[in-house]
Motif scaffolding. Structure first.
Motif, PDB file in Angstrom:
ATOM      1  N   MET A  11     -27.242  47.599  -1.893  1.00  0.00           N
ATOM      2  CA  MET A  11     -26.482  48.319  -0.894  1.00  0.00           C
ATOM      3  C   MET A  11     -27.208  49.637  -0.629  1.00  0.00           C
ATOM      4  N   LEU A  12     -27.321  50.003   0.656  1.00  0.00           N
ATOM      5  CA  LEU A  12     -27.987  51.243   1.051  1.00  0.00           C
ATOM      6  C   LEU A  12     -26.955  52.250   1.555  1.00  0.00           C
ATOM      7  N   LEU A  13     -27.082  53.496   1.078  1.00  0.00           N
ATOM      8  CA  LEU A  13     -26.214  54.582   1.505  1.00  0.00           C
ATOM      9  C   LEU A  13     -27.088  55.732   2.012  1.00  0.00           C
ATOM     10  N   ASP A  14     -26.574  56.467   3.013  1.00  0.00           N
ATOM     11  CA  ASP A  14     -27.336  57.635   3.475  1.00  0.00           C
ATOM     12  C   ASP A  14     -26.985  58.843   2.615  1.00  0.00           C
ATOM     13  N   GLU A  15     -27.457  60.009   2.991  1.00  0.00           N
ATOM     14  CA  GLU A  15     -27.261  61.199   2.166  1.00  0.00           C
ATOM     15  C   GLU A  15     -25.801  61.633   2.096  1.00  0.00           C
ATOM     16  N   THR A  16     -24.970  61.164   3.065  1.00  0.00           N
ATOM     17  CA  THR A  16     -23.535  61.467   3.016  1.00  0.00           C
ATOM     18  C   THR A  16     -22.774  60.390   2.254  1.00  0.00           C
ATOM     19  N   LYS A  17     -23.519  59.423   1.696  1.00  0.00           N
ATOM     20  CA  LYS A  17     -22.977  58.286   0.946  1.00  0.00           C
ATOM     21  C   LYS A  17     -22.249  57.297   1.846  1.00  0.00           C
ATOM     22  N   ARG A  18     -22.617  57.311   3.123  1.00  0.00           N
ATOM     23  CA  ARG A  18     -22.106  56.316   4.066  1.00  0.00           C
ATOM     24  C   ARG A  18     -22.974  55.065   3.973  1.00  0.00           C
ATOM     25  N   GLU A  19     -22.314  53.914   3.898  1.00  0.00           N
ATOM     26  CA  GLU A  19     -23.091  52.680   3.779  1.00  0.00           C
ATOM     27  C   GLU A  19     -23.796  52.359   5.102  1.00  0.00           C
ATOM     28  N   ILE A  20     -25.074  52.061   5.024  1.00  0.00           N
ATOM     29  CA  ILE A  20     -25.873  51.770   6.220  1.00  0.00           C
ATOM     30  C   ILE A  20     -26.640  50.454   6.053  1.00  0.00           C
ATOM     31  N   THR A  21     -26.206  49.632   5.126  1.00  0.00           N
ATOM     32  CA  THR A  21     -26.947  48.410   4.804  1.00  0.00           C
ATOM     33  C   THR A  21     -27.134  47.522   6.023  1.00  0.00           C
ATOM     34  N   ASN A  22     -26.030  47.181   6.685  1.00  0.00           N
ATOM     35  CA  ASN A  22     -26.105  46.212   7.778  1.00  0.00           C
ATOM     36  C   ASN A  22     -26.965  46.700   8.933  1.00  0.00           C
ATOM     37  N   GLU A  23     -26.797  47.943   9.310  1.00  0.00           N
ATOM     38  CA  GLU A  23     -27.582  48.444  10.436  1.00  0.00           C
ATOM     39  C   GLU A  23     -29.060  48.554  10.110  1.00  0.00           C
ATOM     40  N   CYS A  24     -29.380  48.729   8.829  1.00  0.00           N
ATOM     41  CA  CYS A  24     -30.785  48.844   8.426  1.00  0.00           C
ATOM     42  C   CYS A  24     -31.495  47.502   8.423  1.00  0.00           C
ATOM     43  N   ILE A  25     -30.773  46.457   8.052  1.00  0.00           N
ATOM     44  CA  ILE A  25     -31.441  45.162   7.917  1.00  0.00           C
ATOM     45  C   ILE A  25     -31.263  44.266   9.129  1.00  0.00           C
ATOM     46  N   ARG A  26     -30.448  44.712  10.108  1.00  0.00           N
ATOM     47  CA  ARG A  26     -30.117  43.850  11.236  1.00  0.00           C
ATOM     48  C   ARG A  26     -31.358  43.355  11.973  1.00  0.00           C
ATOM     49  N   GLU A  27     -32.303  44.261  12.240  1.00  0.00           N
ATOM     50  CA  GLU A  27     -33.473  43.870  13.024  1.00  0.00           C
ATOM     51  C   GLU A  27     -34.334  42.871  12.273  1.00  0.00           C
ATOM     52  N   PHE A  28     -34.342  42.933  10.944  1.00  0.00           N
ATOM     53  CA  PHE A  28     -35.137  41.976  10.165  1.00  0.00           C
ATOM     54  C   PHE A  28     -34.447  40.618  10.102  1.00  0.00           C
ATOM     55  N   VAL A  29     -33.127  40.640   9.861  1.00  0.00           N
ATOM     56  CA  VAL A  29     -32.375  39.391   9.734  1.00  0.00           C
ATOM     57  C   VAL A  29     -32.407  38.601  11.028  1.00  0.00           C
ATOM     58  N   ASN A  30     -32.392  39.274  12.170  1.00  0.00           N
ATOM     59  CA  ASN A  30     -32.408  38.582  13.462  1.00  0.00           C
ATOM     60  C   ASN A  30     -33.706  37.811  13.692  1.00  0.00           C
ATOM     61  N   GLU A  31     -34.772  38.200  12.993  1.00  0.00           N
ATOM     62  CA  GLU A  31     -36.074  37.568  13.211  1.00  0.00           C
ATOM     63  C   GLU A  31     -36.311  36.365  12.314  1.00  0.00           C
ATOM     64  N   ILE A  32     -35.480  36.173  11.287  1.00  0.00           N
ATOM     65  CA  ILE A  32     -35.683  35.064  10.358  1.00  0.00           C
ATOM     66  C   ILE A  32     -34.364  34.360  10.107  1.00  0.00           C
ATOM     67  N   SER A  33     -34.478  33.077   9.729  1.00  0.00           N
ATOM     68  CA  SER A  33     -33.266  32.320   9.434  1.00  0.00           C
ATOM     69  C   SER A  33     -32.757  32.702   8.060  1.00  0.00           C
ATOM     70  N   LEU A  34     -31.488  32.437   7.805  1.00  0.00           N
ATOM     71  CA  LEU A  34     -30.850  32.842   6.555  1.00  0.00           C
ATOM     72  C   LEU A  34     -31.524  32.219   5.349  1.00  0.00           C
ATOM     73  N   GLY A  35     -31.930  30.952   5.489  1.00  0.00           N
ATOM     74  CA  GLY A  35     -32.546  30.251   4.369  1.00  0.00           C
ATOM     75  C   GLY A  35     -33.918  30.774   4.013  1.00  0.00           C
ATOM     76  N   GLU A  36     -34.575  31.501   4.924  1.00  0.00           N
ATOM     77  CA  GLU A  36     -35.921  31.999   4.682  1.00  0.00           C
ATOM     78  C   GLU A  36     -35.948  33.448   4.207  1.00  0.00           C
ATOM     79  N   ILE A  37     -34.796  34.059   4.063  1.00  0.00           N
ATOM     80  CA  ILE A  37     -34.742  35.483   3.724  1.00  0.00           C
ATOM     81  C   ILE A  37     -35.162  35.696   2.278  1.00  0.00           C
ATOM     82  N   ASN A  38     -36.126  36.587   2.084  1.00  0.00           N
ATOM     83  CA  ASN A  38     -36.479  37.068   0.750  1.00  0.00           C
ATOM     84  C   ASN A  38     -35.913  38.478   0.648  1.00  0.00           C
ATOM     85  N   TYR A  39     -34.849  38.616  -0.119  1.00  0.00           N
ATOM     86  CA  TYR A  39     -34.116  39.870  -0.124  1.00  0.00           C
ATOM     87  C   TYR A  39     -34.890  41.022  -0.775  1.00  0.00           C
TER      88      TYR A  39
END
Length: 314
Positions: free
Chosen positions: A218-246
């Protein structure tokens, strides 16, 4: 009765001491031995081994049995000496001969890796077995040689009679070269990732990386707000779920974000230690490992309760 003559170039006293220590293991009251250093007309050093057996003793050992026992002990001593005094020289010779295209600095690094393989502290049993194998190979060759001759010159014996032993050392060098190339490729990879980080404009001053008990990130910014989804969105859109290396996804996200500082929480749950080292190397001097803050305490409580994982999976 002289039964062996051993030609040595130097370290005569070391050889004599090793032989005497081995012979003490076989000492009885029925024979006496002597080990002497002699110099022939050419100025070469020879160690002359002799023994006298008391044939009149009621329980005297058969002279042939005594000789075989002594030769075995001397062969053990010579094998130890060869490993101690010749092994590194043979490894250096192999590196220079088989891998002449490496420069002097690289050859020294390969030598260090080869010695580490031979004297491994991480695999004590494996290292011991490998030492026993090398020792036994040399002893067998010495015994075979002494069956037909009572005079030996160590330099010639090592260079021309120990092909199996030298082959083992060549395999060690090959493994050391493979390890060296892997390390070099890894370092080049790290330098490339550092370059990518350096050319990025930092998007965050601080990123918290939190790892839970089930290897979710899980990724948090300096205010401890979670930013996980917005950070990985552009990568996840380019690959299928089964091919993701986390693991790769985490590194890619951090490189894209290029934070000025990274704090990693919950490293006790970080099963991929190589990934942790990679992050520390890529963001050298920017990574802090934390285990006692509020985030760590909350994460630990969630882990103890085995709560539902959050967002990024390892």
């Amino acid at each position: 009765m002289q039964f062996l003559s051993i030609g040595v170039n130097k370290d005569t006293e070391d050889v004599i001491e090793g032989i005497k220590n081995e012979l003490e293991k076989n000492k009885t009251n029925h024979f006496k031995y002597s080990i002497q250093n002699e110099v022939n007309s050419n100025g070469s050093n020879y160690i002359v081994c002799s023994y006298n057996s008391d044939r009149n003793a009621d329980n005297a050992d058969n002279p042939d049995t005594v000789k075989k026992a002594l030769v075995l002990n001397i062969s053990n001593a010579l094998a130890d000496y060869i490993i101690k005094k010749y092994e590194e020289k043979l490894i250096i010779r192999t590196i220079s001969s088989n891998y002449c295209y490496f420069n002097s600095v690289e050859k020294k690094e390969i030598l260090t890796l080869a010695k580490k393989i031979i004297n491994s502290d991480d695999n004590t049993l494996l290292s011991s077995l490998f030492h026993i194998r090398r020792h036994n190979l040399i002893v067998k060759k010495l015994l075979d040689y002494f069956d037909n001759s009572n005079s030996i010159i160590l330099d010639g014996f090592v260079n021309f009679r120990l092909k199996d032993y030298i082959k083992d050392l060549e395999e060690v060098v090959d493994k050391a070269v493979d390890d060296y190339l892997m390390v070099r490729e890894y370092n080049e990879f790290i330098r490339l990732l550092r370059y990518f980080v350096d050319i990025q404009n930092p998007k965050f001053n601080l990123i918290h990386v939190v790892t839970s008990f089930d290897n979710k990130y899980m990724l948090l910014d300096e205010t401890k707000r979670e930013i996980t989804n917005e950070c990985i969105r552009e990568f996840v859109n380019e690959i299928s779920l089964g091919e993701i290396n986390y693991d790769d996804l985490l590194v890619s996200s951090l490189i894209t974000l290029a934070p000025r500082k990274i704090v990693i929480h919950g490293t006790v749950h970080f099963k991929n230690k190589e990934l942790l080292e990679t992050i520390k190397n890529v963001f050298y001097g920017k990574v802090t490992i934390c285990s006692t803050c509020e985030i760590c305490e909350i994460n630990m409580a969630k882990s103890n309760n085995k709560s539902e994982p959050i967002n990024m999976k390892n």
